[in-house]
Scaffold this motif. Structure first.
Motif, short mmCIF file in Angstrom:
data_model
loop_
_atom_site.label_atom_id
_atom_site.label_comp_id
_atom_site.label_asym_id
_atom_site.label_seq_id
_atom_site.Cartn_x
_atom_site.Cartn_y
_atom_site.Cartn_z
N VAL A 1 0.86 -1.19 0.00
CA VAL A 1 0.00 0.00 0.00
C VAL A 1 0.89 1.24 0.00
N THR A 2 0.61 2.15 -0.90
CA THR A 2 1.27 3.45 -0.95
C THR A 2 0.19 4.52 -0.99
N LEU A 3 0.34 5.55 -0.15
CA LEU A 3 -0.72 6.56 -0.10
C LEU A 3 -0.16 7.96 0.10
N ASP A 4 -0.99 8.92 -0.21
CA ASP A 4 -0.64 10.34 -0.15
C ASP A 4 -1.88 11.10 0.31
N PHE A 5 -1.76 11.79 1.44
CA PHE A 5 -2.86 12.65 1.91
C PHE A 5 -2.82 13.94 1.11
N SER A 6 -3.13 13.81 -0.17
CA SER A 6 -2.87 14.84 -1.17
C SER A 6 -3.98 15.86 -1.31
N GLY A 7 -5.19 15.53 -0.80
CA GLY A 7 -6.35 16.36 -1.08
C GLY A 7 -6.99 16.02 -2.40
N ARG A 8 -6.46 15.00 -3.10
CA ARG A 8 -6.99 14.58 -4.40
C ARG A 8 -7.36 13.11 -4.29
N PRO A 9 -8.65 12.79 -4.27
CA PRO A 9 -9.06 11.39 -4.12
C PRO A 9 -8.79 10.57 -5.38
N TYR A 10 -8.09 9.46 -5.19
CA TYR A 10 -7.82 8.55 -6.31
C TYR A 10 -7.50 7.18 -5.74
N LEU A 11 -8.10 6.14 -6.29
CA LEU A 11 -7.85 4.78 -5.86
C LEU A 11 -7.37 3.95 -7.05
N ASN A 12 -6.22 3.31 -6.90
CA ASN A 12 -5.72 2.33 -7.84
C ASN A 12 -5.73 0.99 -7.10
#
Length: 212
Positions: free
Chosen positions: A121-132
């Motif tokens: 799992v790799t994630l970023d609290f970017s403010g941009r929702p995206y799921l791969n």
């Protein structure tokens, strides 16, 4: 189905500054989520879906988040609405607890083994929702839980917490192991991302100055 109302909230207001309570009520479900991002992994969950409760416990325990989740819903139809609305409320609670996201490390990653299963799992609290979403779960059910609902849970959580999330299955043949490794990896990656960076504890971790 009109869900049973919570007559009295069993959840007390968290004391941490990075905490939140979210209540979501629809004609299908009623969900109450309380979380403290600076917790010890304490978890109380009663969604009416035993396998989902087990997975929420993984998020709390391995993410070191104090988390309480209560839900009632139209389980006589199936688990879909309750599963999705728990994901929505949890995502909203994460976003609310983080506020402008100042000070957080922002990025997180983890590879979790569980016997033969291995999930990244790799994630970023970017403010941009995206799921791969890259899981290949080999059975339709784990116990009574429809394994298609794993993706639906993360879609709901990602959209309402506004994070970028990549899930990769590196190995695994047992459905329970694959799913549980995913939730554990998510929890540890999230824990990394939510840690306060002491070098910029009062700044938003973005060159543009905002993540929301």
């Amino acid at each position: 189905m009109q869900p049973q109302s919570f007559s009295q909230s069993p959840i007390s207001m968290p004391s941490s500054l990075r905490s939140a309570i979210v209540k979501r009520t629809t004609k299908e479900t009623e969900v109450l989520v309380s979380l403290n991002l600076d917790g010890q992994g304490i978890c109380h969950t009663a969604t009416g879906i035993p396998f989902l409760d087990h997975m929420i416990n993984q998020i709390a325990s391995h993410g070191l988040i104090d988390l309480e989740v209560k839900a009632t819903g139209d389980l006589e139809i199936d688990d879909h609405h309750t599963n999705e609305d728990v994901g929505i409320a949890l995502g909203q609670a994460l976003a609310k607890a983080l506020g402008d996201r100042k000070g957080i490390t922002r990025f997180g990653h983890f590879i979790s083994p569980l016997d033969e299963a291995l999930v990244q799992v790799t994630l970023d609290f970017s403010g941009r929702p995206y799921l791969n979403y890259g899981l290949e779960i080999v059975t339709q059910r784990v116990g009574t839980y429809d394994t298609q609902l794993v993706r639906e849970f993360f879609v709901a959580l990602v959209n309402h917490s506004q994070i970028t999330l990549h899930i990769r299955q590196l190995d695994g043949i047992n459905s329970h192991h694959i799913i549980e490794a995913t939730f554990k990896a998510f929890a540890r990656a999230m824990r990394m991302a939510l840690e306060i960076d002491p070098r910029r504890s009062h700044a938003v971790p973005s060159s543009k100055g905002t993540l929301v």
